[in-house]
Motif scaffolding. Structure first.
Motif, PDB file in Angstrom:
ATOM      1  N   GLU A  40      26.310  10.684 -27.586  1.00  0.00           N
ATOM      2  CA  GLU A  40      26.161  11.321 -28.854  1.00  0.00           C
ATOM      3  C   GLU A  40      24.912  11.559 -28.954  1.00  0.00           C
ATOM      4  O   GLU A  40      24.070  12.428 -29.529  1.00  0.00           O
ATOM      5  CB  GLU A  40      27.051  10.652 -29.761  1.00  0.00           C
ATOM      6  N   GLN A  41      24.020  10.136 -28.725  1.00  0.00           N
ATOM      7  CA  GLN A  41      22.658  10.110 -29.131  1.00  0.00           C
ATOM      8  C   GLN A  41      21.831  10.916 -28.192  1.00  0.00           C
ATOM      9  O   GLN A  41      21.090  11.762 -28.761  1.00  0.00           O
ATOM     10  CB  GLN A  41      22.065   8.659 -28.737  1.00  0.00           C
ATOM     11  N   LYS A  42      22.144  11.124 -26.724  1.00  0.00           N
ATOM     12  CA  LYS A  42      21.413  12.078 -26.053  1.00  0.00           C
ATOM     13  C   LYS A  42      21.572  13.468 -26.487  1.00  0.00           C
ATOM     14  O   LYS A  42      20.860  14.438 -26.458  1.00  0.00           O
ATOM     15  CB  LYS A  42      21.721  11.793 -24.641  1.00  0.00           C
ATOM     16  N   THR A  56      36.224  -1.254 -23.049  1.00  0.00           N
ATOM     17  CA  THR A  56      36.125  -0.516 -24.277  1.00  0.00           C
ATOM     18  C   THR A  56      34.652  -0.310 -25.118  1.00  0.00           C
ATOM     19  O   THR A  56      34.305   0.552 -25.510  1.00  0.00           O
ATOM     20  CB  THR A  56      36.969  -1.272 -25.443  1.00  0.00           C
ATOM     21  N   ARG A  57      34.148  -1.638 -24.842  1.00  0.00           N
ATOM     22  CA  ARG A  57      32.744  -1.665 -25.447  1.00  0.00           C
ATOM     23  C   ARG A  57      31.694  -0.681 -24.784  1.00  0.00           C
ATOM     24  O   ARG A  57      31.007   0.071 -25.212  1.00  0.00           O
ATOM     25  CB  ARG A  57      32.094  -2.964 -25.535  1.00  0.00           C
ATOM     26  N   LEU A  58      31.771  -0.813 -23.257  1.00  0.00           N
ATOM     27  CA  LEU A  58      31.171   0.331 -22.646  1.00  0.00           C
ATOM     28  C   LEU A  58      31.399   1.756 -22.874  1.00  0.00           C
ATOM     29  O   LEU A  58      30.569   2.399 -22.802  1.00  0.00           O
ATOM     30  CB  LEU A  58      31.395  -0.184 -20.939  1.00  0.00           C
ATOM     31  N   LYS A  59      32.765   2.071 -22.751  1.00  0.00           N
ATOM     32  CA  LYS A  59      33.234   3.386 -23.339  1.00  0.00           C
ATOM     33  C   LYS A  59      32.602   3.806 -24.666  1.00  0.00           C
ATOM     34  O   LYS A  59      31.896   4.789 -24.659  1.00  0.00           O
ATOM     35  CB  LYS A  59      34.508   3.462 -23.260  1.00  0.00           C
ATOM     36  N   ASP A  60      32.357   2.721 -25.620  1.00  0.00           N
ATOM     37  CA  ASP A  60      32.096   2.992 -26.596  1.00  0.00           C
ATOM     38  C   ASP A  60      30.603   3.431 -26.915  1.00  0.00           C
ATOM     39  O   ASP A  60      29.989   3.948 -27.406  1.00  0.00           O
ATOM     40  CB  ASP A  60      32.326   1.965 -27.994  1.00  0.00           C
ATOM     41  N   ARG A  61      29.881   2.320 -26.214  1.00  0.00           N
ATOM     42  CA  ARG A  61      28.462   2.609 -25.597  1.00  0.00           C
ATOM     43  C   ARG A  61      28.125   3.820 -25.073  1.00  0.00           C
ATOM     44  O   ARG A  61      27.198   4.472 -25.541  1.00  0.00           O
ATOM     45  CB  ARG A  61      27.993   1.503 -24.914  1.00  0.00           C
ATOM     46  N   GLU A  62      28.916   4.376 -24.185  1.00  0.00           N
ATOM     47  CA  GLU A  62      28.716   5.326 -23.500  1.00  0.00           C
ATOM     48  C   GLU A  62      28.838   6.565 -24.392  1.00  0.00           C
ATOM     49  O   GLU A  62      28.129   7.690 -24.315  1.00  0.00           O
ATOM     50  CB  GLU A  62      29.689   5.640 -22.150  1.00  0.00           C
ATOM     51  N   LYS A 102      37.875  -7.984 -20.176  1.00  0.00           N
ATOM     52  CA  LYS A 102      37.863  -6.882 -19.505  1.00  0.00           C
ATOM     53  C   LYS A 102      38.105  -5.519 -20.343  1.00  0.00           C
ATOM     54  O   LYS A 102      37.210  -4.631 -20.212  1.00  0.00           O
ATOM     55  CB  LYS A 102      38.567  -6.696 -18.193  1.00  0.00           C
ATOM     56  N   ILE A 103      39.021  -5.390 -21.026  1.00  0.00           N
ATOM     57  CA  ILE A 103      39.699  -4.362 -21.810  1.00  0.00           C
ATOM     58  C   ILE A 103      38.468  -4.150 -22.814  1.00  0.00           C
ATOM     59  O   ILE A 103      37.983  -3.251 -23.322  1.00  0.00           O
ATOM     60  CB  ILE A 103      41.031  -4.648 -22.378  1.00  0.00           C
TER      61      ILE A 103
END
Length: 457
Positions: free
Chosen positions: A157-159, A146-152, A141-142
């Motif tokens: 940043e991309q947007k 973390t992966r979702l936060k990094d993706r967000e 879960k962590i």
């Protein structure tokens, strides 16, 4: 020690018995000498024969060369060690049995302890497995968070880079082709600008969509009705956009805080958009897709929703003036504390709508479908046109109808509980029954389907 004492006691008894026998024999001898008589030789001889018999009388205590006392002594001497041996054997057997029982008890206890240890070990192992599994799940879960936060973060940043790149592109294009992109090669410039803008709206998040739209609107590049716009926003993806306060921020702030004038949203995608606390004047939503839109605390005038899709839209605490909803689809919409003056719902679909604490003045509902609707605590007054309206299976409770034209309406299965019907024209209305009229609180100066004027007492 015990054996020695026993043997001494036996010897002592034997000695006492012998002493008694000797004393007895002496007394018998003395007695026989005192009574002795002179006997003839024959008698003497016979007596001599008898004497040895008397002398041999002690032989009755002698067997096999030993006296009875000796035999008793011997038996006693042999009995003690035999008894000791038997006792020793029995004691050994008993000790062996006890040892065997103790061994069996120890085996049983050991087996129980082993089973208990195995059970405890199994429980501990299961606990360890559960803890390990839980830790793995937590780590997963962590890691996932973390992966979702990094993706967000990466997506954000991309947007952000997309928005910056688009604004940079427009800046360069404006510097090259002019503010309105109307220089020599304006057609190509406007085509490229529209193409890049539509792509940007499709890829950006709602917050940046709002920023981009406002920048285009303020820069008079797009989104206006009164001027020749350089960028056509028709078919633009403006879904989930927040034009004022966020969708989940319900606050009855003054609607004039975010005014928009002459805005063109025609043929755009505004699904799930939020127009909370915003004012619109001379705005076009013609043919726009506005399903699940929220308009809270809005003030609008000269607005056209003609042909728009407003399924499940919410109009809350708003005041509309001169609004055109003609041919719009508003099925399942919700109107609460909604005031509409000079609004046109002609030929629109309002099936299954809910109207509560609202007011419609100088409005028209000609050929409007309002079947299966729930209308309560609302007012329709001052020359409201509801000719050919369909209210089949609708509930019209605690409402007021004053000066309303409902000719050729359809009222099959509808109810008018506690409603006030004043100067309502039901001429040629289908499905209106006397029972429905009796449900009303007041019926005054109203024309019934048969053309007669009716007033309740």
């Amino acid at each position: 020690m015990e054996t020695y004492r026993h043997n001494s006691l036996v010897h002592k008894q034997i000695k006492e018995i012998r002493l008694e026998e000797i004393v007895t024999m002496n007394i018998s001898a003395i007695h026989s000498n005192d009574n002795r008589e002179v006997t003839p030789p024959m008698e003497k001889k016979e007596k001599q024969h008898e004497y040895p018999r008397r002398r041999r009388r002690p032989q009755q205590y002698i067997d096999y060369g030993h006296t009875r006392f000796e035999w008793i002594q011997l038996v006693a001497t042999l009995t003690v060690p035999i008894a000791i041996a038997i006792f020793t054997i029995l004691d050994s057997v008993q000790q062996m049995n006890q040892s065997k029982n103790q061994f069996n008890v120890q085996l049983r206890i050991a087996a129980e302890n082993r089973e208990t240890d195995l059970h405890i070990a199994s429980e501990n192992r299961q606990k360890d497995l559960d803890i390990a599994s839980e830790n793995r799940w937590k780590d997963y879960k962590i890691a996932e968070e973390t992966r979702l936060k990094d993706r967000e973060v990466a997506d954000d940043e991309q947007k952000h880079s997309m928005l910056i790149d688009h604004q940079t592109f427009l800046s360069k294009l404006i510097l090259k082709e002019g503010v309105h992109l109307n220089n020599t090669n304006y057609e190509a410039a406007r085509f490229v600008a529209r193409f890049k803008t539509l792509i940007a709206f499709r890829q950006l998040d709602p917050k940046r969509k709002t920023l981009l739209f406002k920048s285009l609107y303020v820069g008079k590049l797009a989104g206006r009705l009164d001027e020749d716009m350089a960028i056509d926003l028709s078919s633009a993806d403006l879904s989930n956009i927040d034009f004022a306060s966020p969708r989940d921020h319900i606050a009855l702030t003054p609607p004039s805080s975010h005014p928009y004038y002459s805005v063109n949203f025609s043929d755009t995608n505004l699904k799930n958009a939020s127009f909370n606390s915003v004012s619109f004047f001379n705005v076009s939503f013609v043919e726009a897709m506005m399903d699940d839109v929220i308009m809270l605390s809005t003030l609008t005038a000269l607005i056209s929703f003609r042909g728009a899709s407003l399924l499940r839209a919410k109009f809350l605490y708003s005041h509309y003036i001169n609004i055109n909803f003609a041919t719009a689809k508003l099925d399942g919409s919700f109107f609460e504390h909604f005031e509409c003056d000079q609004c046109s719902f002609n030929f629109s679909s309002l099936i299954g709508i809910r109207i509560q604490n609202s007011k419609f003045v100088n409005s028209t509902f000609t050929d409007t479908k309002m079947d299966h609707s729930f209308i309560t605590e609302s007012e329709f007054s001052n020359n409201v046109n509801m000719r050919n309206v369909s209210l089949t299976n609708s509930k019209v409770h605690n409402c007021t109808f004053i000066d309303v034209d409902m000719r050729r309406c359809e009222m099959h299965g509808s109810s008018l509980i506690n409603s006030k019907l004043i100067k309502v024209n039901f001429d040629e209305c289908k499905g209106l029954t006397d029972e429905q009229l009796r449900q009303a609180d007041t019926v005054s100066e109203s024309i019934l389907p048969n053309g007669t004027v009716y007033s309740s007492n």
